[in-house]
Design a protein around this motif. Structure first.
Motif, PDB file in Angstrom:
ATOM      1  N   HIS A 114       0.808  -1.221   0.000  1.00 44.57           N
ATOM      2  CA  HIS A 114       0.000   0.000   0.000  1.00 44.57           C
ATOM      3  C   HIS A 114       0.845   1.276   0.000  1.00 44.57           C
ATOM      4  CE1 HIS A 114       1.149   0.205   4.222  1.00 44.57           C
ATOM      5  NE2 HIS A 114       0.693  -1.012   4.386  1.00 44.57           N
ATOM      6  N   ARG A 115       2.148   1.128   0.026  1.00 45.34           N
ATOM      7  CA  ARG A 115       3.006   2.317   0.151  1.00 45.34           C
ATOM      8  C   ARG A 115       2.769   3.315  -0.981  1.00 45.34           C
ATOM      9  NH1 ARG A 115       4.615   4.525   4.594  1.00 45.34           N
ATOM     10  NH2 ARG A 115       4.807   2.832   6.113  1.00 45.34           N
ATOM     11  N   TYR A 117       0.098   3.892  -2.934  1.00 46.36           N
ATOM     12  CA  TYR A 117      -1.329   3.752  -3.215  1.00 46.36           C
ATOM     13  C   TYR A 117      -1.778   4.673  -4.351  1.00 46.36           C
ATOM     14  CZ  TYR A 117      -1.386   8.025  -0.542  1.00 46.36           C
ATOM     15  OH  TYR A 117      -1.123   9.289  -0.108  1.00 46.36           O
ATOM     16  N   TYR A 118      -1.172   5.860  -4.440  1.00 44.06           N
ATOM     17  CA  TYR A 118      -1.597   6.834  -5.447  1.00 44.06           C
ATOM     18  C   TYR A 118      -1.333   6.338  -6.863  1.00 44.06           C
ATOM     19  CZ  TYR A 118       3.082   7.581  -3.712  1.00 44.06           C
ATOM     20  OH  TYR A 118       4.339   7.359  -3.224  1.00 44.06           O
ATOM     21  N   THR A 150      16.121 -13.983   9.242  1.00 43.94           N
ATOM     22  CA  THR A 150      16.163 -14.642  10.550  1.00 43.94           C
ATOM     23  C   THR A 150      16.829 -16.016  10.511  1.00 43.94           C
ATOM     24  OG1 THR A 150      13.939 -15.492  10.120  1.00 43.94           O
ATOM     25  CG2 THR A 150      14.098 -13.477  11.433  1.00 43.94           C
ATOM     26  N   LYS A 166      14.703   1.949   6.373  1.00 42.57           N
ATOM     27  CA  LYS A 166      14.715   0.715   7.163  1.00 42.57           C
ATOM     28  C   LYS A 166      13.626   0.759   8.249  1.00 42.57           C
ATOM     29  CE  LYS A 166      17.443  -1.758  10.629  1.00 42.57           C
ATOM     30  NZ  LYS A 166      16.519  -1.391  11.728  1.00 42.57           N
ATOM     31  N   GLU A 167      13.650   1.842   9.047  1.00 45.31           N
ATOM     32  CA  GLU A 167      12.821   1.868  10.256  1.00 45.31           C
ATOM     33  C   GLU A 167      11.345   2.151   9.976  1.00 45.31           C
ATOM     34  OE1 GLU A 167      14.736   4.671  12.842  1.00 45.31           O
ATOM     35  OE2 GLU A 167      16.345   3.266  13.357  1.00 45.31           O
ATOM     36  N   LEU A 168      11.072   2.927   8.943  1.00 48.59           N
ATOM     37  CA  LEU A 168       9.682   3.277   8.685  1.00 48.59           C
ATOM     38  C   LEU A 168       9.007   2.336   7.699  1.00 48.59           C
ATOM     39  CD1 LEU A 168       9.967   7.175   8.420  1.00 48.59           C
ATOM     40  CD2 LEU A 168       9.318   5.797  10.398  1.00 48.59           C
ATOM     41  N   TYR A 169       9.779   1.777   6.780  1.00 44.23           N
ATOM     42  CA  TYR A 169       9.161   0.986   5.719  1.00 44.23           C
ATOM     43  C   TYR A 169       9.470  -0.500   5.844  1.00 44.23           C
ATOM     44  CZ  TYR A 169       8.590   5.554   3.455  1.00 44.23           C
ATOM     45  OH  TYR A 169       8.269   6.859   3.182  1.00 44.23           O
ATOM     46  N   ASP A 171      11.361  -2.422   8.264  1.00 39.60           N
ATOM     47  CA  ASP A 171      11.211  -3.118   9.563  1.00 39.60           C
ATOM     48  C   ASP A 171       9.760  -3.482   9.865  1.00 39.60           C
ATOM     49  OD1 ASP A 171      13.824  -1.411  11.531  1.00 39.60           O
ATOM     50  OD2 ASP A 171      13.921  -2.948   9.954  1.00 39.60           O
ATOM     51  N   PRO A 172       8.824  -2.523   9.774  1.00 42.34           N
ATOM     52  CA  PRO A 172       7.440  -2.898  10.082  1.00 42.34           C
ATOM     53  C   PRO A 172       6.844  -3.830   9.037  1.00 42.34           C
ATOM     54  CG  PRO A 172       7.559  -0.569   9.460  1.00 42.34           C
ATOM     55  CD  PRO A 172       8.956  -1.064   9.547  1.00 42.34           C
ATOM     56  N   GLY A 175       8.634  -7.157   9.963  1.00 40.50           N
ATOM     57  CA  GLY A 175       8.415  -7.462  11.379  1.00 40.50           C
ATOM     58  C   GLY A 175       9.672  -7.940  12.087  1.00 40.50           C
ATOM     59  N   VAL A 176      10.790  -7.935  11.373  1.00 39.85           N
ATOM     60  CA  VAL A 176      12.032  -8.412  11.979  1.00 39.85           C
ATOM     61  C   VAL A 176      13.177  -7.486  11.562  1.00 39.85           C
ATOM     62  CG1 VAL A 176      11.302 -10.827  11.988  1.00 39.85           C
ATOM     63  CG2 VAL A 176      12.563  -9.945  10.036  1.00 39.85           C
ATOM     64  N   VAL A 177      14.245  -7.537  12.358  1.00 38.60           N
ATOM     65  CA  VAL A 177      15.460  -6.796  12.021  1.00 38.60           C
ATOM     66  C   VAL A 177      16.592  -7.809  11.912  1.00 38.60           C
ATOM     67  CG1 VAL A 177      17.125  -5.074  12.816  1.00 38.60           C
ATOM     68  CG2 VAL A 177      14.681  -4.728  13.213  1.00 38.60           C
TER      69      VAL A 177
ATOM     70  N   MET B   1       8.874  -8.394  17.556  1.00 38.95           N
ATOM     71  CA  MET B   1      10.198  -8.953  17.747  1.00 38.95           C
ATOM     72  C   MET B   1      11.149  -7.818  18.069  1.00 38.95           C
ATOM     73  SD  MET B   1      11.790 -11.784  15.320  1.00 38.95           S
ATOM     74  CE  MET B   1      13.373 -12.502  15.609  1.00 38.95           C
ATOM     75  N   VAL B   4      12.498  -3.811  16.065  1.00 34.48           N
ATOM     76  CA  VAL B   4      11.614  -2.982  15.242  1.00 34.48           C
ATOM     77  C   VAL B   4      11.057  -1.860  16.120  1.00 34.48           C
ATOM     78  CG1 VAL B   4       9.523  -2.892  13.831  1.00 34.48           C
ATOM     79  CG2 VAL B   4      10.965  -4.945  13.803  1.00 34.48           C
ATOM     80  N   TRP B   6       8.363  -0.122  16.719  1.00 31.96           N
ATOM     81  CA  TRP B   6       6.958  -0.164  16.324  1.00 31.96           C
ATOM     82  C   TRP B   6       6.267   1.171  16.554  1.00 31.96           C
ATOM     83  CZ3 TRP B   6       5.494  -3.723  13.186  1.00 31.96           C
ATOM     84  CH2 TRP B   6       6.093  -4.986  13.218  1.00 31.96           C
ATOM     85  N   HIS B  16       0.484   8.013   6.944  1.00 32.57           N
ATOM     86  CA  HIS B  16       0.280   7.356   5.637  1.00 32.57           C
ATOM     87  C   HIS B  16      -1.209   7.127   5.395  1.00 32.57           C
ATOM     88  CE1 HIS B  16       1.210   4.744   2.272  1.00 32.57           C
ATOM     89  NE2 HIS B  16       0.676   3.695   2.853  1.00 32.57           N
ATOM     90  N   GLU B  23      -6.697  11.157  -0.276  1.00 35.57           N
ATOM     91  CA  GLU B  23      -6.757  10.771  -1.686  1.00 35.57           C
ATOM     92  C   GLU B  23      -8.127  10.183  -1.995  1.00 35.57           C
ATOM     93  OE1 GLU B  23      -3.994  10.825  -3.827  1.00 35.57           O
ATOM     94  OE2 GLU B  23      -4.751   9.673  -5.517  1.00 35.57           O
TER      95      GLU B  23
END
Lengths: 383, 126
Positions: A114-115, A117-118, A150, A166-169, A171-172, A175-177, B1, B4, B6, B16, B23
């Motif tokens: 969905h990043r 979306y436009y 992992t 990394k942190e905003l797109y 990682d979430p 769900g893992v680093v 985990m 992250v 969160w 977002h 939109e």
């Protein structure tokens, strides 16, 4: 001499000079530091090997890659725009024979569906197609990334082009680093885009060099920005040059045709011609809705242009608002106008920013800075 | 985990989602349903012919022509009205109905459909 292997989804050739051109610049830079890299482009088409500018490029599907890796040993394999098929050959090797692996994450291959979306909300067919891809392509990719991030079955390192990416797109999304990761930007070629000192009047000449292929490039905001700026008394003193091509060019730039000081150049600009465009301008209009780094912004900064962009994605890691450029909140044309107004009214600030933008981006993402870090990751410290 | 951030990711996702909703709002505001006639229903209402025009569009008005195919009777022309229902006092026979729908304030946005039918009138005293 040790040779390394790069596996990617596209690589430049004489016919397609700009397909992932930044990968070729990377390989050429590695060569100057004594690292030779063979390249495999993943494809199901039957294609002969090619040689491009001193680089040997092979074209293989996943099964051919698997056979190739069994017969050819590389200490480290480098992946760009990775997907499960690209990685298949590695999984087919016995654990003891697997090479070290470095995976670069650039953008779409490690982001949620969905990043952008436009890009698929313009019609119901596009939306439905994306919803289907969400469950097929994106879930498969996510599971794959999670697995290799992992798993203890690989000696693997990850390179992200910016910390915010990394942190905003990523990682979430996964769900893992991963245990081993590095933040190393893509090269901003300070040799191709050397700093050229600006004069105060250069701030009156603004340019934009963007694809007009998708809405994440925010060219509609460039148009809105110019139209809003046209209400300023000094508007007629400014010149605007917009370069680029794509399906959206005509419809997006149509409202600007009424302005005599806006020049529309509907064409793709070869990279070697960009420095000349930079030389004759002082401000780079580069709004964005999505950028893991913003390499074209960095290139303009390297040349000494002051960027006008948005606080989105990885951009703020490379553009410091008020110091090396001007950032507005996302989609905020009014603030973009205020930002330019500030540059117009403070020519000394413009000059300082121009010089500092170039210094800053060279330090952060210049050839030497990036390649030294990447070589360290590729060659050293493997257990 | 572990690892992250969160909280940071959630705040970014909130922003977002807000942009997605903006939109969507623009798309909904700009979405205009295509003007069309879905169906024309006919009923007998105590000996009168009831015509109901079912259409899709915005701020619609409706009109009709009822043409006697035998030529015995003059064509009935009902001008545009807000209601989609017409009650006509016509004898039994073979007719061609031309139904029209128009968007209010947009005379160039018109849809129409023609249907042939036989009207068997059932009078109260029969």
């Amino acid at each position: 001499m040790t040779r390394y292997l790069m596996i990617c989804n596209a690589y430049p050739t004489r016919d397609k000079v700009y397909a992932n051109g930044f990968l070729h610049r990377r390989v050429k830079a590695y060569q100057t530091y004594g690292i030779e890299v063979d390249v495999i482009v993943m494809t199901t088409r039957v294609m002969k090997d090619r040689f491009h500018d001193g680089v040997h490029i092979k074209y293989m599907d996943q099964h051919q890659v698997a056979s190739f890796l069994k017969e050819n040993h590389y200490p480290t394999v480098l992946f760009h725009f990775i997907n499960p098929k690209m990685f298949h050959g590695i999984t087919q090797l016995p654990k003891a024979e697997r090479p070290n692996i470095v995976v670069w994450l650039h953008g779409f291959e490690a982001e949620a569906w969905h990043r952008r979306y436009y890009n698929f909300l313009s019609d119901i067919e596009s939306l439905d197609a994306m919803l289907e891809r969400k469950d097929t392509v994106f879930e498969t990719q996510r599971s794959f990334l999670r697995e290799i991030m992992t798993s203890s079955d690989y000696s693997i390192r990850f390179v992200y082009v910016s910390r915010r990416f990394k942190e905003l797109y990523v990682d979430p999304y996964t769900g893992v680093v991963p245990k081993e990761y590095y933040i190393i930007p893509n090269i901003v070629d300070d040799q191709l885009f050397p700093y050229r000192q600006k004069v105060k009047t250069d701030r009156l000449n603004l340019c934009s060099i963007r694809p007009y292929t998708a809405r994440n490039y925010a060219n509609d905001l460039t148009v809105d920005f110019i139209m809003a700026l046209s209400r300023k008394r000094y508007f007629s003193k400014l010149t605007f040059d917009l370069y680029g091509d794509g399906p959206l060019f005509e419809v997006v730039t149509e409202p600007l045709k009424r302005y005599g000081n806006v020049n529309l150049h509907q064409s793709f600009v070869p990279q070697n011609e960009i420095p000349d465009i930079h030389e004759s301008h002082g401000v780079f209009i580069c709004p964005t809705r999505h950028d893991s780094q913003g390499v074209s912004i960095g290139e303009a900064m390297s040349s000494g242009l002051v960027p006008l962009s948005n606080d989105v994605g990885g951009v703020p890691e490379f553009v410091e608002h008020g110091k090396t450029g001007m950032l507005a909140p996302r989609d905020d044309v009014e603030t973009m106008v205020e930002n330019f107004d500030h540059l117009y009214k403070h020519p000394k600030t413009f000059m300082e920013m121009s010089a500092e933008a170039s210094r800053s981006i060279h330090r952060q993402a210049g050839v030497e800075a990036v390649i030294k870090q990447e070589m360290e990751v590729i060659q050293n410290g493997w257990s | 985990m572990a690892g992250v951030d969160w909280k940071k990711a959630y705040h970014d996702l909130e922003s977002h989602i807000e942009h997605i909703m903006k939109e969507t709002s623009t798309l909904v505001h700009n979405a205009v349903p295509e003007l069309r006639i879905n169906e024309v229903a006919r009923n007998d209402q105590n000996g009168l012919l009831e015509i109901i025009i079912d259409a899709t569009g915005a701020r619609m008005k409706y009109a009709l022509y009822l043409i006697d195919r035998t030529g015995k009777h003059e064509t009935i022309k009902r001008p545009y009205q807000q209601s989609n229902t017409f009650l006509l006092d016509v004898p039994g026979g073979k007719y061609t109905l031309q139904a029209f729908v128009q968007e209010d304030g947009a005379a160039d946005q018109t849809a129409s459909v023609k249907i042939n039918f036989r009207h068997d009138r059932v009078d109260d005293d029969e």
